[in-house]
Design a protein around this motif. Structure first.
Motif, PDB file in Angstrom:
ATOM      1  N   SER A   1       0.810  -1.208   0.000  1.00  0.00           N
ATOM      2  CA  SER A   1       0.000   0.000   0.000  1.00  0.00           C
ATOM      3  C   SER A   1       0.852   1.271   0.000  1.00  0.00           C
ATOM      4  CB  SER A   1      -0.932   0.005   1.212  1.00  0.00           C
ATOM      5  OG  SER A   1      -1.740   1.150   1.204  1.00  0.00           O
ATOM      6  N   PRO A   2       1.030   1.899  -1.166  1.00  0.00           N
ATOM      7  CA  PRO A   2       1.784   3.154  -1.201  1.00  0.00           C
ATOM      8  C   PRO A   2       1.185   4.222  -0.285  1.00  0.00           C
ATOM      9  CG  PRO A   2       1.417   2.331  -3.415  1.00  0.00           C
ATOM     10  CD  PRO A   2       0.605   1.461  -2.490  1.00  0.00           C
ATOM     11  N   SER A   3      -0.131   4.205  -0.119  1.00  0.00           N
ATOM     12  CA  SER A   3      -0.764   5.213   0.742  1.00  0.00           C
ATOM     13  C   SER A   3      -0.388   5.024   2.213  1.00  0.00           C
ATOM     14  CB  SER A   3      -2.284   5.181   0.579  1.00  0.00           C
ATOM     15  OG  SER A   3      -2.810   3.950   1.044  1.00  0.00           O
ATOM     16  N   GLN A   4       0.117   3.842   2.571  1.00  0.00           N
ATOM     17  CA  GLN A   4       0.574   3.588   3.935  1.00  0.00           C
ATOM     18  C   GLN A   4       2.093   3.707   4.050  1.00  0.00           C
ATOM     19  OE1 GLN A   4      -0.957  -0.136   5.383  1.00  0.00           O
ATOM     20  NE2 GLN A   4      -3.083   0.497   5.170  1.00  0.00           N
ATOM     21  N   GLY A   5       2.720   4.258   3.012  1.00  0.00           N
ATOM     22  CA  GLY A   5       4.154   4.501   3.054  1.00  0.00           C
ATOM     23  C   GLY A   5       5.015   3.378   2.508  1.00  0.00           C
ATOM     24  N   HIS A   6       4.422   2.341   1.953  1.00  0.00           N
ATOM     25  CA  HIS A   6       5.210   1.250   1.396  1.00  0.00           C
ATOM     26  C   HIS A   6       5.910   1.725   0.119  1.00  0.00           C
ATOM     27  CE1 HIS A   6       2.261  -1.621   3.610  1.00  0.00           C
ATOM     28  NE2 HIS A   6       3.188  -1.128   4.419  1.00  0.00           N
TER      29      HIS A   6
END
Length: 70
Positions: free
Chosen positions: A22-27
């Motif tokens: 999840s890019p939105s979670q910083g991944h």
């Protein structure tokens, strides 16, 4: 998906590994790899690890085996 490889044609296949899904979670992306094929033969390869500056989710680490120390 099926890919038809033509003899003598060069194809580059890319792969990435991430710290999670999840890019939105910083991944973030932590590895990029590429393989060059000529027909069905591997003629060149490249891979590099990237310090994304974020923690690797243990579930992602269980899939790709990349650790923060690497």
């Amino acid at each position: 998906m099926s890919v038809k490889l033509v003899p003598f044609e060069k194809t580059v296949v890319f792969d990435t590994e991430t710290t999670g899904l999840s890019p939105s979670q910083g991944h973030r992306i932590i590895e990029i790899g590429a393989v060059m094929l000529q027909g069905t033969e591997i003629v060149d390869m490249f891979n590099t690890l990237i310090d994304a500056g974020v923690r690797i989710d243990p579930r992602a680490q269980a899939v790709h085996g990349i650790t923060g120390k690497m």
